[in-house]
Design a protein around this motif. Structure first.
Motif, PDB file in Angstrom:
ATOM      1  N   GLN A   1       0.835  -1.214   0.000  1.00  0.00           N
ATOM      2  CA  GLN A   1       0.000   0.000   0.000  1.00  0.00           C
ATOM      3  C   GLN A   1       0.865   1.258   0.000  1.00  0.00           C
ATOM      4  O   GLN A   1       0.571   2.225  -0.699  1.00  0.00           O
ATOM      5  CB  GLN A   1      -0.896   0.011   1.242  1.00  0.00           C
ATOM      6  CG  GLN A   1      -1.978  -1.031   1.213  1.00  0.00           C
ATOM      7  CD  GLN A   1      -2.789  -1.027   2.489  1.00  0.00           C
ATOM      8  OE1 GLN A   1      -2.270  -0.725   3.558  1.00  0.00           O
ATOM      9  NE2 GLN A   1      -4.046  -1.374   2.382  1.00  0.00           N
TER      10      GLN A   1
ATOM     11  N   ARG B   1       2.390   2.070  -3.307  1.00  0.00           N
ATOM     12  CA  ARG B   1       1.379   2.688  -4.180  1.00  0.00           C
ATOM     13  C   ARG B   1       1.249   4.180  -3.855  1.00  0.00           C
ATOM     14  O   ARG B   1       1.179   5.022  -4.746  1.00  0.00           O
ATOM     15  CB  ARG B   1       0.041   1.968  -3.973  1.00  0.00           C
ATOM     16  CG  ARG B   1      -0.962   2.191  -5.094  1.00  0.00           C
ATOM     17  CD  ARG B   1      -2.284   1.563  -4.764  1.00  0.00           C
ATOM     18  NE  ARG B   1      -2.167   0.170  -4.386  1.00  0.00           N
ATOM     19  CZ  ARG B   1      -2.970  -0.436  -3.497  1.00  0.00           C
ATOM     20  NH1 ARG B   1      -3.914   0.233  -2.892  1.00  0.00           N
ATOM     21  NH2 ARG B   1      -2.823  -1.712  -3.216  1.00  0.00           N
TER      22      ARG B   1
ATOM     23  N   ILE C   1      -3.633   4.022   6.379  1.00  0.00           N
ATOM     24  CA  ILE C   1      -3.061   2.672   6.281  1.00  0.00           C
ATOM     25  C   ILE C   1      -3.059   2.011   7.665  1.00  0.00           C
ATOM     26  O   ILE C   1      -3.360   0.829   7.793  1.00  0.00           O
ATOM     27  CB  ILE C   1      -1.632   2.744   5.674  1.00  0.00           C
ATOM     28  CG1 ILE C   1      -1.724   3.035   4.176  1.00  0.00           C
ATOM     29  CG2 ILE C   1      -0.867   1.445   5.904  1.00  0.00           C
ATOM     30  CD1 ILE C   1      -0.388   3.298   3.508  1.00  0.00           C
TER      31      ILE C   1
ATOM     32  N   ALA D   1      -7.101   3.028   2.092  1.00  0.00           N
ATOM     33  CA  ALA D   1      -6.812   2.111   0.989  1.00  0.00           C
ATOM     34  C   ALA D   1      -7.387   0.744   1.298  1.00  0.00           C
ATOM     35  O   ALA D   1      -7.545   0.386   2.459  1.00  0.00           O
ATOM     36  CB  ALA D   1      -5.311   2.013   0.810  1.00  0.00           C
TER      37      ALA D   1
END
Lengths: 276, 272
Positions: free
Chosen positions: B148, B151, B190, B270
């Motif tokens: 994550q 990204r 996150i 996310a």
């Protein structure tokens, strides 16, 4: 802001930078060592297991669980894709749901936070209440529904991130939602949609909790590989035979290959977006 | 395409989206009705006793917060090193290895940890099992956070790094003073996602706790106990699985609260 507060580094800052770089590299080292440790542990444990695991008529061969894994995957994956991808098309085009589209996206994101065991308990209660037998087929269908939110979220990300400018231009020129999907979205993102399907496949292959809970350990023939490993992982006799470790290694390699294939399919967009 | 086919396509897409979203209220309704049946009408014994439920609630929170915090810290640090600091060759090496870690299924983590418990020469104590389970959860979470975080880092505009470098900052300073502040809210998102993921982790933890039980140590979380208690041969009886509903409902409330709090604190989190 933060950038403007910077100045040329002094000696103390340089040594601080070195310490921080060492800390960051230690974090990366922890992850790298972990994967090596797990793979070495599984490989060492399974070293004498391969004749038993690969013996076609042996009592603990891996072919029956692999067959059950394929059965569940080939049943659940198309169902998840068949509903998940059109759902993604619906929530990625504001004209289909109007002002409710934001709420739909929020609902799908919150649904992604549902623990698998919770949804699986609900599915098991529903099956029992409907007096349905706990078969592998029923479990596969339930697994398809449990993976639909993930399929929808991944496909939505692909459709939203692909070619937003082209989509806006097509919409402004009066193209219908169907035309936008057929002529604009799918040609540009079919490879990445395929990658999303592969990622969902890895979830289905590697998932043990849902099938174990839904079938309730009823005699359904052979268990998928992940469920078989979960059930016998704490069993010293089976672990002594190391067949479970061999199965875990096969499962890891299968998932790794599928993830690699998914990354290759995503490669063109990654090259453009993520050169790092 | 004819207008009728056009309408049919839109209706089908709408129906599919409603079917996906409808999973949430269906799951909640089933659990609420089952909990009501179990608690109010005494239809069945609770699968997880009331006093045990409180202990499991506490251990789930403890494992979840420790695993999410340590996992996020390691995952973020590893991603920052791989993407911002490491040389291109080291970057590819780390990405390949962590990709391999991401491919290890939960049963692989559980099996490796269970082996450490089953074949240790001395019986493991409670603190050792707790540490081992936290370590496994941390590594599992960190591999997800790494992906994550990569990204998010790829979305940071190149101009921020260029501006910082032009002012004389080295790579570590660029990372910590320019790149990290721009994604601070994403890191918070996150963490919340990782916390929700850690609360629901059942497969690997149930294998570890089962192995620990054979060596005389009894530990558990809500998710692992629900999985271990529910995955038994029930025959045609409905009561044993209905009796799990209260524990599942508490777990659901915890996970959804984490997801909602994450969205309120840090925007859209996310997908885990």
């Amino acid at each position: 802001m933060a950038v403007s507060a910077m100045h040329a580094p002094r000696t103390t800052e340089r040594s601080g930078s070195r310490r921080l770089a060492a800390l960051l590299s230690a974090c990366a080292a922890v992850l790298c060592v972990s994967v090596v440790a797990i793979i070495v542990c599984l490989a060492a444990a399974s070293i004498y297991a391969w004749p038993n695991a690969l013996h076609w008529y042996g009592p603990h061969n891996v072919f029956q669980p692999i067959w059950a894994t394929l059965y569940v995957t080939f049943l659940a994956l198309p169902l998840a894709a068949l509903i998940g991808i059109p759902a993604a098309i619906a929530v990625s085009d504001a004209r289909i749901f109007g002002s409710a589209v934001t709420r739909m996206r929020t609902a799908i994101a919150i649904l992604g936070g549902f623990p698998t065991v919770v949804s699986a308990v609900a599915a098991a209660i529903a099956l029992a209440a409907l007096h349905q037998q706990a078969t592998l087929t029923a479990a596969a269908i339930a697994v398809a529904f449990l993976n639909m939110p993930l399929m929808t979220a991944l496909a939505t990300a692909v459709l939203a991130g692909g070619t937003p400018d082209l989509r806006e231009v097509a919409t402004a020129l009066g193209a219908s939602p169907t035309y936008v999907v057929r002529r604009v979205l799918l040609p540009g993102s079919s490879m990445r949609l395929g990658a999303a399907v592969l990622i969902v496949a890895t979830q289905i292959i590697g998932g043990a909790a849902a099938i174990a809970l839904i079938t309730g350990w009823a005699p359904v023939g052979s268990w998928p590989l992940a469920v078989d490993i979960w059930a016998h992982g704490a069993d010293t006799y089976r672990f002594g035979e190391s067949v479970t470790a061999a199965g875990a290694l096969i499962l890891t390699i299968a998932i790794w290959l599928l993830q690699g294939a998914a990354m290759l399919r995503q490669a063109p967009s990654h090259d453009a977006q993520e050169s790092r | 395409m004819s207008p009728a086919a056009e309408r049919a396509f839109v209706a089908a897409a709408r129906l599919c989206a409603i079917a996906v979203v409808a999973i949430a209220p269906i799951v909640i309704m089933i659990l609420l009705v089952s909990t009501a049946l179990t608690l109010l009408e005494g239809k069945g014994e609770l699968a997880v006793a009331r006093d045990l439920m409180l202990a499991l609630f506490g251990s789930t929170l403890a494992f979840g917060s420790l695993g999410a915090t340590a996992g996020t810290a390691i995952g973020v640090g590893a991603a920052l090193f791989a993407v911002e600091v490491a040389s291109p060759a080291a970057r590819q090496f780390i990405k390949a290895l962590v990709g391999g870690l991401h491919a290890v299924p939960a049963v692989g983590f559980g099996l490796a940890a269970a082996a450490a418990l089953l074949f240790s020469s001395q019986p493991p104590g409670g603190p050792f099992v707790f540490l081992l389970a936290t370590l496994v959860l941390t590594v599992m979470i960190a591999s997800v956070v790494f992906v994550q975080m990569r990204r998010e880092l790829s979305r940071v505009p190149a101009g921020i790094r260029e501006a910082a470098s032009a002012m004389g900052a080295d790579t570590v300073q660029v990372t910590l003073r320019a790149v990290l502040p721009t994604i601070r809210r994403k890191v918070a998102a996150i963490w919340w996602g990782a916390f929700a993921l850690a609360l629901g982790e059942a497969t690997a933890l149930s294998m570890i706790f089962q192995a620990a039980k054979t060596r005389g140590v009894d530990l558990g979380t809500l998710a692992s106990v629900v999985l271990r208690t529910g995955a038994v041969d029930r025959g045609d009886a409905i009561d044993p699985i209905v009796a799990l509903a209260p524990a599942a409902l508490i777990l659901l409330v915890m996970a959804v609260a984490a997801t909602v709090l994450g969205r309120r604190a840090a925007g859209e989190p996310a997908w885990p």
